[in-house]
Motif scaffolding. Structure first.
Motif, PDB file in Angstrom:
ATOM      1  N   PRO A  22       0.812  -1.227   0.000  1.00 45.76           N
ATOM      2  CA  PRO A  22       0.000   0.000   0.000  1.00 45.76           C
ATOM      3  C   PRO A  22       0.843   1.274   0.000  1.00 45.76           C
ATOM      4  N   GLN A  23       1.935   1.290   0.791  1.00 45.20           N
ATOM      5  CA  GLN A  23       2.818   2.458   0.818  1.00 45.20           C
ATOM      6  C   GLN A  23       3.414   2.713  -0.554  1.00 45.20           C
ATOM      7  N   PHE A  24       3.923   1.659  -1.169  1.00 43.61           N
ATOM      8  CA  PHE A  24       4.569   1.786  -2.476  1.00 43.61           C
ATOM      9  C   PHE A  24       3.601   2.341  -3.509  1.00 43.61           C
TER      10      PHE A  24
ATOM     11  N   ASP B  14      14.148  -4.577  -8.472  1.00 42.25           N
ATOM     12  CA  ASP B  14      14.710  -5.913  -8.283  1.00 42.25           C
ATOM     13  C   ASP B  14      13.598  -6.955  -8.339  1.00 42.25           C
ATOM     14  N   SER B  15      13.966  -8.180  -8.693  1.00 40.10           N
ATOM     15  CA  SER B  15      12.949  -9.225  -8.846  1.00 40.10           C
ATOM     16  C   SER B  15      12.243  -9.547  -7.530  1.00 40.10           C
ATOM     17  N   GLU B  16      12.900  -9.343  -6.406  1.00 41.31           N
ATOM     18  CA  GLU B  16      12.265  -9.666  -5.115  1.00 41.31           C
ATOM     19  C   GLU B  16      11.052  -8.790  -4.829  1.00 41.31           C
ATOM     20  N   PHE B  17      10.925  -7.670  -5.559  1.00 41.57           N
ATOM     21  CA  PHE B  17       9.816  -6.747  -5.320  1.00 41.57           C
ATOM     22  C   PHE B  17       8.692  -6.884  -6.355  1.00 41.57           C
ATOM     23  N   LEU B  18       8.718  -7.959  -7.126  1.00 46.49           N
ATOM     24  CA  LEU B  18       7.683  -8.153  -8.153  1.00 46.49           C
ATOM     25  C   LEU B  18       6.286  -8.072  -7.556  1.00 46.49           C
ATOM     26  N   GLY B  19       6.098  -8.607  -6.356  1.00 47.22           N
ATOM     27  CA  GLY B  19       4.773  -8.603  -5.735  1.00 47.22           C
ATOM     28  C   GLY B  19       4.233  -7.219  -5.469  1.00 47.22           C
ATOM     29  N   LEU B  20       5.107  -6.249  -5.214  1.00 45.70           N
ATOM     30  CA  LEU B  20       4.648  -4.887  -4.940  1.00 45.70           C
ATOM     31  C   LEU B  20       4.063  -4.226  -6.184  1.00 45.70           C
ATOM     32  N   LEU B  21       4.539  -4.659  -7.352  1.00 42.02           N
ATOM     33  CA  LEU B  21       4.108  -4.001  -8.583  1.00 42.02           C
ATOM     34  C   LEU B  21       2.693  -4.381  -9.004  1.00 42.02           C
TER      35      LEU B  21
END
Length: 551
Positions: free
Chosen positions: A137-139, A154-161
């Motif tokens: 939500p912040q992102f 980075d690939s580790e943050f795919l879920g945030l997108l």
């Protein structure tokens, strides 16, 4: 008439400081009087490219074969950083990124982050440096507020997108082993391979960049910088002895102001920068020994974990090359100041400032030797003063007041239109502090951290510093919680040293024997770890809301 004379004197003083600052740049090797043409080129570049691209271009011209970066994938020379960032800029251009468009970068410290920042500058795109500790939500909220039009991550943050519009262009800056990528995903490596590495036409003006505040009390605010003047560099190098063509290890996040600022200064001096995606205390010692690091840049919590390592572990690594440790981002306790000198020698620099104010003061090793925990003195082009709650100057020594800063790199307001309080040209830092008899600044705490308990004012940092002196305490925090009788009561959270089991009543007695009665915590809780953000700042609101386990 008096105000006109006051303003005129201020302008003359500021002009004199600026001239001294330019002289200091020459003395420290940031500008080379033997190569005036390169100085002119770099100055002209800064007008259109912004600092990240400008410094890479400068270093590539002066030291093209020198190692500019070392990360988990190996080394890159300054020439390679220049050429690869050119190719990435061309690739982003083909994906629809235009001058002035906002690019969000959500990446840990590695080549992908630094190449992306330089590429954005070469396009004239606006750079938004995102916090790697964001929840979805912040992102999403910050991306919407800043009008982000492309995301590099980075690939580790795919879920945030998932929270962003699917049509936004996106590029992977780092791919973790074993991560499955979406169909059609684009990587920085692919952009480098597919595009020309020749320089692009210069943008008409710099896109600028946005650094987010720490967000310890809510959604992070955006602090924009359209340009960075040479005087911002003076703030760093005036009281900190940076290596020249040496080696720096930056473990403080580069998406935040300290990591970014020290990296830019390091590049201007031709240093190799060593980075790691995640901090580990022993790994940091290994990197210092392996690369013969001259300067370490960290946050206090990282340094704390390093000095608390078992002596047998520390002795495995030769850290004798280390001539400076620069810390910033959260308060330096006197205890950590003393422990660092015991472990590494007199090498510690304590930088006090903020995203908005840039550098306010720096404590050099000789300052910390006589006054452990001090924030030090202001560098050239900066000045720190104290005001009381009525806006009157606090001139007396050892009297607490609100800290206000005049900076050579002024802040023009947040991206949401808000601004910091300003009095007579000085901007509030949001902290309170005092000057000692020698004129050294001590930061007593955040203005909004003050706890009023039974009509008495308590700044939790004083109690925390005392608790950290105990050999059975690894980390400590104090907050105020609601109390029917006193309005607020103090609650201490303690992370014990491994193998230790402090007694709550004995802890209270220890505080009572050393501080005023109203500063004694009513409650003492023991927890495994204190909640902190990526820059080491304590998340006090999490502790205020903490529900102790039943029984």
């Amino acid at each position: 008439m008096a105000s006109v004379l006051h303003s005129a004197r201020q302008r003359m003083a500021h002009t004199g400081e600026a001239l001294k600052g330019l002289k200091r740049l020459r003395e420290q090797g940031v500008s080379d009087p033997k190569d005036p043409l390169e100085t002119v080129r770099t100055a002209l570049d800064s007008r259109v490219y912004g600092p990240q691209a400008t410094m890479i271009r400068h270093a590539a011209r002066v030291w093209p074969q020198a190692i500019g970066l070392a990360d988990e994938r190996g080394d890159l020379t300054y020439g390679e950083l220049e050429e690869q960032s050119n190719a990435i800029a061309r690739g982003l251009q083909r994906m629809g990124v235009k001058p002035g468009m906002v690019i969000a970068i959500l990446a840990r410290d590695h080549r992908g982050l630094l190449l992306s920042m330089a590429a954005a500058g070469k396009l004239g795109a606006r750079l938004a440096l995102m916090n790697t500790g964001f929840a979805k939500p912040q992102f999403a909220e910050v991306c919407a507020r800043e009008n982000v039009k492309a995301v590099l991550h980075d690939s580790e943050f795919l879920g945030l997108l998932d929270a962003l519009p699917p049509e936004l262009p996106r590029v992977l800056t780092w791919v973790d082993e074993g991560h499955e990528l979406p169909d059609g995903a684009t990587t920085l490596d692919a952009l480098v391979a597919a595009n020309n590495r020749e320089p692009l036409p210069a943008p008409k003006k710099p896109g600028g960049f946005i650094i987010l505040t720490s967000g310890t009390t809510g959604l992070p605010k955006g602090a924009p910088r359209d340009k960075v003047t040479p005087l911002a560099t003076v703030q760093m190098i005036d009281r900190i002895d940076f290596p020249r063509q040496g080696t720096m290890l930056i473990v403080s996040p580069i998406f935040h102001s300290t990591g970014l600022g020290t990296w830019l200064v390091g590049v201007s001096l031709g240093n190799k920068t060593v980075v790691a995606r995640r901090f580990d205390a022993e790994q940091t010692l290994r990197l210092i020994a392996e690369h013969k690091v001259d300067m370490l840049v960290a946050v206090p919590t990282m340094l704390h974990r390093m000095v608390e390592l078992d002596q047998k572990i520390r002795e495995k690594y030769d850290t004798s090359s280390l001539k400076g440790i620069v810390i910033a981002g959260s308060a330096l306790s006197p205890e950590l100041s003393i422990r660092t000198a015991e472990v590494f020698g007199d090498v510690l620099y304590n930088l006090y400032g903020s995203t908005e104010c840039a550098v306010a003061t720096v404590a050099r090793p000789e300052d910390l030797a006589v006054a452990p925990g001090t924030a030090g003195r202001s560098p050239i082009t900066c000045e720190v003063v104290l005001f009381d709650d009525d806006g009157k100057r606090v001139q007396a020594k050892n009297v607490t007041g609100r800290i206000f800063i005049r900076s050579g790199a002024p802040f023009k307001g947040y991206t949401d239109g808000r601004h910091k309080e300003i009095i007579d040209g000085y901007m509030s830092s949001g902290d309170v502090g005092h000057f000692d008899d020698a004129g050294l600044l001590f930061v007593d705490g955040r203005d909004d951290d003050m706890i009023v308990s039974g009509g008495e004012n308590v700044f939790p940092q004083e109690v925390e510093n005392l608790l950290l002196e105990r050999t059975d305490v690894f980390d400590a925090a104090v907050v105020g919680v609601d109390d029917v009788e006193f309005g607020k009561r103090l609650r201490a959270f303690i992370v014990p040293e491994p193998g230790e089991k402090p007694d709550p009543d004995e802890v209270k007695l220890f505080v009572k024997n050393n501080l005023a009665r109203y500063k004694v915590p009513r409650d003492v809780y023991f927890i495994d770890e204190l909640p902190r953000n990526a820059t080491g700042k304590l998340l006090r609101r999490v502790l205020v809301e903490y529900e102790p386990p039943a029984g």
